[in-house]
Design a protein around this motif. Structure first.
Motif, PDB file in Angstrom:
ATOM      1  N   UNK A  27       0.812  -1.220   0.000  1.00 20.81           N
ATOM      2  CA  UNK A  27       0.000   0.000   0.000  1.00 20.81           C
ATOM      3  C   UNK A  27       0.847   1.273   0.000  1.00 20.81           C
ATOM      4  N   UNK A  28       1.909   1.272   0.805  1.00 21.98           N
ATOM      5  CA  UNK A  28       2.742   2.477   0.925  1.00 21.98           C
ATOM      6  C   UNK A  28       3.815   2.566  -0.156  1.00 21.98           C
ATOM      7  N   UNK A  29       4.019   1.511  -0.890  1.00 23.86           N
ATOM      8  CA  UNK A  29       5.028   1.411  -1.955  1.00 23.86           C
ATOM      9  C   UNK A  29       6.435   1.719  -1.431  1.00 23.86           C
ATOM     10  N   UNK A  30       6.705   1.285  -0.216  1.00 23.75           N
ATOM     11  CA  UNK A  30       8.028   1.420   0.365  1.00 23.75           C
ATOM     12  C   UNK A  30       8.345   2.795   0.909  1.00 23.75           C
ATOM     13  N   UNK A  31       7.375   3.684   1.016  1.00 24.98           N
ATOM     14  CA  UNK A  31       7.642   5.051   1.460  1.00 24.98           C
ATOM     15  C   UNK A  31       7.240   5.315   2.903  1.00 24.98           C
ATOM     16  N   UNK A  32       6.533   4.415   3.525  1.00 25.00           N
ATOM     17  CA  UNK A  32       6.051   4.638   4.890  1.00 25.00           C
ATOM     18  C   UNK A  32       6.885   3.917   5.920  1.00 25.00           C
ATOM     19  N   UNK A  33       6.567   4.185   7.185  1.00 24.61           N
ATOM     20  CA  UNK A  33       7.261   3.540   8.292  1.00 24.61           C
ATOM     21  C   UNK A  33       6.512   2.328   8.819  1.00 24.61           C
ATOM     22  N   UNK A  34       5.300   2.116   8.343  1.00 26.33           N
ATOM     23  CA  UNK A  34       4.474   1.038   8.903  1.00 26.33           C
ATOM     24  C   UNK A  34       5.086  -0.336   8.641  1.00 26.33           C
ATOM     25  N   UNK A  35       5.747  -0.497   7.502  1.00 28.94           N
ATOM     26  CA  UNK A  35       6.373  -1.791   7.197  1.00 28.94           C
ATOM     27  C   UNK A  35       7.478  -2.096   8.194  1.00 28.94           C
ATOM     28  N   UNK A  36       8.321  -1.115   8.464  1.00 27.31           N
ATOM     29  CA  UNK A  36       9.428  -1.313   9.401  1.00 27.31           C
ATOM     30  C   UNK A  36       8.906  -1.597  10.812  1.00 27.31           C
ATOM     31  N   UNK A  37       7.844  -0.913  11.208  1.00 29.76           N
ATOM     32  CA  UNK A  37       7.273  -1.148  12.534  1.00 29.76           C
ATOM     33  C   UNK A  37       6.679  -2.550  12.644  1.00 29.76           C
ATOM     34  N   UNK A  38       6.007  -3.002  11.584  1.00 28.56           N
ATOM     35  CA  UNK A  38       5.422  -4.346  11.603  1.00 28.56           C
ATOM     36  C   UNK A  38       6.515  -5.418  11.645  1.00 28.56           C
ATOM     37  N   UNK A  39       7.603  -5.199  10.912  1.00 33.55           N
ATOM     38  CA  UNK A  39       8.695  -6.173  10.930  1.00 33.55           C
ATOM     39  C   UNK A  39       9.438  -6.155  12.261  1.00 33.55           C
ATOM     40  N   UNK A  40       9.559  -4.982  12.866  1.00 32.09           N
ATOM     41  CA  UNK A  40      10.168  -4.892  14.191  1.00 32.09           C
ATOM     42  C   UNK A  40       9.311  -5.619  15.217  1.00 32.09           C
ATOM     43  N   UNK A  41       8.000  -5.478  15.108  1.00 28.40           N
ATOM     44  CA  UNK A  41       7.083  -6.186  15.997  1.00 28.40           C
ATOM     45  C   UNK A  41       7.221  -7.696  15.807  1.00 28.40           C
ATOM     46  N   UNK A  42       7.378  -8.143  14.564  1.00 22.66           N
ATOM     47  CA  UNK A  42       7.534  -9.571  14.283  1.00 22.66           C
ATOM     48  C   UNK A  42       8.823 -10.103  14.891  1.00 22.66           C
ATOM     49  N   UNK A  43       9.900  -9.349  14.771  1.00 24.97           N
ATOM     50  CA  UNK A  43      11.171  -9.785  15.352  1.00 24.97           C
ATOM     51  C   UNK A  43      11.071  -9.852  16.869  1.00 24.97           C
TER      52      UNK A  43
END
Length: 67
Positions: A27-43
């Protein structure tokens, strides 16, 4: 029985977080922070699961033969 439920719940949460990161990436096409936050939560969940498994084995909740 409780340890099995906790492990399965944690695995479901880890997979859900992974798919949410994929959705945010699309959805963000790599421009948002939500992907990094979700992956940090997964880790964080993965590390917590690992620690819980080690503590469960140490305290005898998980027998040597497996769950």
């Amino acid at each position: 029985m409780l340890i099995k439920t906790v492990i399965i719940l944690m695995l479901i949460l880890i997979i859900g977080s992974l798919f949410s990161a994929l959705t945010f990436l699309y959805k963000d096409q790599g421009k948002g922070e939500r992907t990094a936050k979700a992956l940090t939560f997964r880790i964080s969940l993965s590390l917590l699961l690992f620690i819980l498994l080690m503590l469960g084995y140490y305290f005898g909740l998980i027998p040597e033969k497996g769950i």
